[in-house]
Design a protein around this motif. Structure first.
Motif, PDB file in Angstrom:
ATOM      1  N   LEU A 194      13.230  -2.284   5.060  1.00  0.00           N
ATOM      2  CA  LEU A 194      14.166  -3.028   4.215  1.00  0.00           C
ATOM      3  C   LEU A 194      15.491  -2.279   4.150  1.00  0.00           C
ATOM      4  O   LEU A 194      15.538  -1.101   3.787  1.00  0.00           O
ATOM      5  CB  LEU A 194      13.599  -3.183   2.806  1.00  0.00           C
ATOM      6  CG  LEU A 194      12.170  -3.735   2.696  1.00  0.00           C
ATOM      7  CD1 LEU A 194      11.773  -3.856   1.229  1.00  0.00           C
ATOM      8  CD2 LEU A 194      12.047  -5.066   3.403  1.00  0.00           C
ATOM      9  N   ILE A 195      16.558  -2.975   4.534  1.00  0.00           N
ATOM     10  CA  ILE A 195      17.904  -2.415   4.430  1.00  0.00           C
ATOM     11  C   ILE A 195      18.521  -2.929   3.135  1.00  0.00           C
ATOM     12  O   ILE A 195      18.636  -4.136   2.916  1.00  0.00           O
ATOM     13  CB  ILE A 195      18.779  -2.825   5.627  1.00  0.00           C
ATOM     14  CG1 ILE A 195      18.062  -2.511   6.939  1.00  0.00           C
ATOM     15  CG2 ILE A 195      20.125  -2.112   5.560  1.00  0.00           C
ATOM     16  CD1 ILE A 195      17.723  -1.064   7.129  1.00  0.00           C
ATOM     17  N   ASP A 201      20.103   4.047   2.881  1.00  0.00           N
ATOM     18  CA  ASP A 201      19.873   2.746   2.251  1.00  0.00           C
ATOM     19  C   ASP A 201      18.671   2.042   2.868  1.00  0.00           C
ATOM     20  O   ASP A 201      18.642   0.819   2.952  1.00  0.00           O
ATOM     21  CB  ASP A 201      21.126   1.872   2.406  1.00  0.00           C
ATOM     22  CG  ASP A 201      21.563   1.756   3.860  1.00  0.00           C
ATOM     23  OD1 ASP A 201      20.884   2.329   4.726  1.00  0.00           O
ATOM     24  OD2 ASP A 201      22.590   1.099   4.111  1.00  0.00           O
ATOM     25  N   ARG A 202      17.669   2.785   3.303  1.00  0.00           N
ATOM     26  CA  ARG A 202      16.517   2.186   3.986  1.00  0.00           C
ATOM     27  C   ARG A 202      15.245   2.451   3.176  1.00  0.00           C
ATOM     28  O   ARG A 202      15.006   3.544   2.688  1.00  0.00           O
ATOM     29  CB  ARG A 202      16.384   2.770   5.390  1.00  0.00           C
ATOM     30  CG  ARG A 202      15.289   2.115   6.234  1.00  0.00           C
ATOM     31  CD  ARG A 202      15.300   2.714   7.632  1.00  0.00           C
ATOM     32  NE  ARG A 202      16.545   2.385   8.328  1.00  0.00           N
ATOM     33  CZ  ARG A 202      16.726   1.285   9.056  1.00  0.00           C
ATOM     34  NH1 ARG A 202      15.738   0.413   9.199  1.00  0.00           N
ATOM     35  NH2 ARG A 202      17.885   1.067   9.649  1.00  0.00           N
ATOM     36  N   ILE A 203      14.418   1.369   3.048  1.00  0.00           N
ATOM     37  CA  ILE A 203      13.124   1.453   2.375  1.00  0.00           C
ATOM     38  C   ILE A 203      12.057   1.005   3.360  1.00  0.00           C
ATOM     39  O   ILE A 203      12.189  -0.045   3.989  1.00  0.00           O
ATOM     40  CB  ILE A 203      13.086   0.570   1.115  1.00  0.00           C
ATOM     41  CG1 ILE A 203      14.152   1.034   0.109  1.00  0.00           C
ATOM     42  CG2 ILE A 203      11.700   0.599   0.472  1.00  0.00           C
ATOM     43  CD1 ILE A 203      14.246   0.151  -1.120  1.00  0.00           C
ATOM     44  N   THR A 204      11.002   1.805   3.494  1.00  0.00           N
ATOM     45  CA  THR A 204       9.894   1.471   4.390  1.00  0.00           C
ATOM     46  C   THR A 204       8.713   1.000   3.552  1.00  0.00           C
ATOM     47  O   THR A 204       8.345   1.665   2.570  1.00  0.00           O
ATOM     48  CB  THR A 204       9.487   2.682   5.230  1.00  0.00           C
ATOM     49  OG1 THR A 204      10.640   3.146   5.955  1.00  0.00           O
ATOM     50  CG2 THR A 204       8.392   2.328   6.212  1.00  0.00           C
ATOM     51  N   LEU A 205       8.126  -0.135   3.930  1.00  0.00           N
ATOM     52  CA  LEU A 205       7.024  -0.732   3.160  1.00  0.00           C
ATOM     53  C   LEU A 205       5.860  -1.014   4.091  1.00  0.00           C
ATOM     54  O   LEU A 205       6.037  -1.570   5.176  1.00  0.00           O
ATOM     55  CB  LEU A 205       7.493  -2.013   2.469  1.00  0.00           C
ATOM     56  CG  LEU A 205       6.510  -2.717   1.526  1.00  0.00           C
ATOM     57  CD1 LEU A 205       7.274  -3.370   0.393  1.00  0.00           C
ATOM     58  CD2 LEU A 205       5.679  -3.768   2.256  1.00  0.00           C
ATOM     59  N   GLU A 214       0.812  -1.222   0.000  1.00  0.00           N
ATOM     60  CA  GLU A 214       0.000   0.000   0.000  1.00  0.00           C
ATOM     61  C   GLU A 214       0.841   1.264   0.000  1.00  0.00           C
ATOM     62  O   GLU A 214       0.406   2.314  -0.460  1.00  0.00           O
ATOM     63  CB  GLU A 214      -0.924  -0.001   1.224  1.00  0.00           C
ATOM     64  CG  GLU A 214      -1.918  -1.152   1.207  1.00  0.00           C
ATOM     65  CD  GLU A 214      -2.843  -1.109   2.402  1.00  0.00           C
ATOM     66  OE1 GLU A 214      -2.435  -0.559   3.447  1.00  0.00           O
ATOM     67  OE2 GLU A 214      -3.967  -1.615   2.298  1.00  0.00           O
ATOM     68  N   ASN A 215       2.051   1.181   0.517  1.00  0.00           N
ATOM     69  CA  ASN A 215       2.914   2.363   0.548  1.00  0.00           C
ATOM     70  C   ASN A 215       4.362   1.923   0.597  1.00  0.00           C
ATOM     71  O   ASN A 215       4.721   1.064   1.387  1.00  0.00           O
ATOM     72  CB  ASN A 215       2.593   3.247   1.765  1.00  0.00           C
ATOM     73  CG  ASN A 215       3.451   4.500   1.802  1.00  0.00           C
ATOM     74  OD1 ASN A 215       4.547   4.484   2.331  1.00  0.00           O
ATOM     75  ND2 ASN A 215       2.942   5.574   1.227  1.00  0.00           N
ATOM     76  N   ILE A 216       5.179   2.505  -0.287  1.00  0.00           N
ATOM     77  CA  ILE A 216       6.627   2.250  -0.297  1.00  0.00           C
ATOM     78  C   ILE A 216       7.317   3.597  -0.224  1.00  0.00           C
ATOM     79  O   ILE A 216       7.085   4.470  -1.058  1.00  0.00           O
ATOM     80  CB  ILE A 216       7.062   1.480  -1.556  1.00  0.00           C
ATOM     81  CG1 ILE A 216       6.396   0.108  -1.611  1.00  0.00           C
ATOM     82  CG2 ILE A 216       8.578   1.332  -1.596  1.00  0.00           C
ATOM     83  CD1 ILE A 216       6.731  -0.683  -2.867  1.00  0.00           C
TER      84      ILE A 216
END
Length: 574
Positions: free
Chosen positions: A432-433, A385-389, A377-379
């Motif tokens: 996510l790293i 280097d961090r991604i939030t999902l 629903e959201n990225i």
């Protein structure tokens, strides 16, 4: 404003401000040999303008008759006349021009041109951009009554041998300044009378202000009465005070009045420094050989130092990144995991030094590892280097499968966050790293070999979906949004798809909303009934005019019908 005039060994200073009439704030006297005293006086009053009066004989002053026109046009004409009529050896910054006060209702216009030919009136006191020099003869013209047929103002200074005259003769302005040989009091009186007679002026009944020595001022009664009406403060009735400060009052009236005086009261004793832009200042500075050599040496040093500093800065940033990552990895069970992770990050930073951050590739990797039944629903990709999902899965098992696939991809390391079971399913947050942004995952879903329909309904179910779509039971586009698919054209065209459009409003084309259906009824349906109900609800769910309750009910029924199709496919039934 502040006006100065030197008389003998003293500076006379007058501070004034225009408040409807000219208010004389103060009149003071300081030593002419103390520059500090003059500057202290200026600092105390903080004037917007400072004018220094010089003897009239230090300048060439002439009256110029002007044609009708605007003030701007007449000032432009005066500037040209001053350049043409004044001696060519007078520098531009020592030439002045401006308009004279006019008689009420008169169509006669006149102005003054002035050229400063003498030395500066004192030691270096002028301040650039604010101060200026003017002639006493010019200041006298603002003491006169412009409405009088005949008016006269005279300054006679026996010590300087200077005589300045400002007059009105039959409503015509007249100005003259001469230098005579100083003599005794009786002889000097004769010189003044002779000069006035040569100028065509009758001055036998003039009343002089001032003592037997020093400058004296004569002003006709009409002009003196008008001066008293135009000023407040001061001591006009004191003849000695008027002789000392009268010319200063004239200068103050001119500068603060409405008549455009041009630069008559802003002459300069040396050329003003030009205002240069930064590029011009640099060019002037580099014209100095020493500065040019120094700039060349600095430039060469920068050519060698900048690359070294850039490498050092990059190494410092990478070292800081590594140091920050170590505490995050020290909690791993494997003692060598932290070191391996740091090495992976080092490889990543090396790659990023020559390549761009592969944002689209990483989004594709996330989509490829996402199993059926999981929705993102959201990225959010933040700095570093961090991604939030944030997403939702139909079950916890599907969420766990998604996390496992991300970890096994080799591109990401997963830090699970919030997980909550709701009516929508299992909602979850992941951090996510990115450890190997350019690595190629080996566990991506291949939808070319196994389509979404096959994954949802099996091979047989997928065929049924395609057949239903071709038969019109399931629309390939949501209702109310238009599309390019469907059956159309003349008879005998078979299953060819052409763009279709039915006229009328959206309300006339809207798909009807099916009635609610229970779970028990769905459980008793065969494949054909399930496909028919599925298609009807799918088309209706695309309408834009549905309220949230109806839309939610249709989506729940679509999910139940999809589950029923899967069950039928697993049972091998129809």
């Amino acid at each position: 404003m502040l006006v100065f005039r030197r008389v003998g060994d003293a500076w006379y200073a007058l501070s004034a401000v225009m408040e409807g009439s000219l208010r004389i704030a103060s009149s003071e006297q300081v030593s002419a040999f103390s520059a500090e005293a003059v500057r202290s006086l200026i600092d105390r009053h903080k004037p917007e303008r400072v004018v220094y009066l010089m003897p009239g004989s230090s300048a060439i002053t002439r009256v110029v008759e002007l044609p009708s026109g605007t003030d701007e046009e007449r000032l432009g004409a005066l500037e040209l006349i001053a350049e043409a009529q004044l001696p060519s050896n007078i520098a531009e910054y020592r030439r002045g021009y401006g308009l004279l006060p006019e008689r009420s209702g008169s169509d006669h216009h006149a102005g003054l041109i002035c050229g400063w030919i003498g030395e500066r009136p004192t030691q270096k006191l002028l301040l650039a951009g604010r101060d200026g020099v003017a002639s006493e003869a010019v200041a006298l013209m603002w003491l006169l009554d412009p409405n009088a047929s005949d008016a006269l103002a005279v300054i006679a200074d026996p010590e300087q041998g200077a005589i300045s005259i400002g007059a009105m003769r039959d409503h015509r302005p007249f100005v003259r300044a001469v230098r005579e040989t100083p003599g005794d009091a009786s002889a000097w009186e004769g010189v003044v009378q002779r000069t006035l007679a040569e100028s065509g002026l009758q001055a036998t009944d003039l009343e002089w202000s001032g003592g037997p020595s020093g400058p004296r001022l004569a002003l006709d009664e009409s002009s003196l009465a008008r001066l008293a009406a135009r000023t407040t403060g001061g001591s006009l009735s004191d003849r000695g005070w008027l002789a000392r400060y009268g010319p200063l009052i004239g200068a103050a009236l001119a500068v603060t009045g409405r008549t455009p005086t041009g630069n008559l009261f802003a002459l300069l004793d040396e050329a003003p420094k030009p205002r240069l832009n930064p590029a011009q200042r640099v060019a002037v500075a580099l014209a100095d050989r020493r500065i040019a050599v120094a700039a060349l040496i600095v430039g060469l040093l920068l050519c060698f130092a900048v690359p070294v500093l850039a490498v050092w800065a990059r190494a410092s940033v990478l070292a800081e990144k590594v140091a920050q990552s170590m505490p995050q990895e020290q909690g791993m069970e494997d003692p060598g995991a932290a070191e391996r992770m740091v090495r992976l990050r080092g490889v990543m930073y090396d790659e990023l030094s020559s390549k761009r951050w592969p944002v689209m590739k990483m989004l594709s990797d996330i989509a490829g590892t996402m199993p059926v039944g999981v929705q993102a629903e959201n990225i959010s990709i933040s700095g570093g280097d961090r991604i939030t999902l944030r997403g939702v899965a139909q079950s916890s098992a599907q969420a766990n499968d998604f996390i496992s696939r991300l970890t096994e991809s080799g591109v990401f390391r997963v830090e699970p966050g919030r997980r909550e079971i709701t009516a929508r399913g299992t909602e979850f947050d992941l951090s996510l790293i990115v450890v190997q942004p350019f690595a190629t995952p080996t566990n991506l879903e291949d939808f070319r070999t196994e389509t979404l329909a096959v994954r949802l309904y099996g091979e047989e179910g997928a065929e049924m979906v395609r057949a239903a779509m071709e038969a019109g039971a399931v629309s390939q586009t949501p209702a109310g949004r238009g599309g390019t698919t469907g059956r159309g054209g003349a008879a005998g065209t078979g299953t060819s798809r052409e763009p279709t459009f039915q006229g009328g409003s959206r309300a006339e084309q809207a798909e009807p909303v099916p009635e609610p259906i229970s779970a028990d009824a769905i459980a008793k349906m065969d494949r054909a009934e399930t496909m028919r109900e599925f298609g009807a609800r799918f088309r209706a769910s695309g309408r834009d005019d549905l309220d949230s309750a109806v839309k939610s009910r249709l989506q729940d029924e679509i999910a139940q019908l999809r589950q029923r199709l899967q069950e039928i496919s697993q049972q091998g039934g129809r």
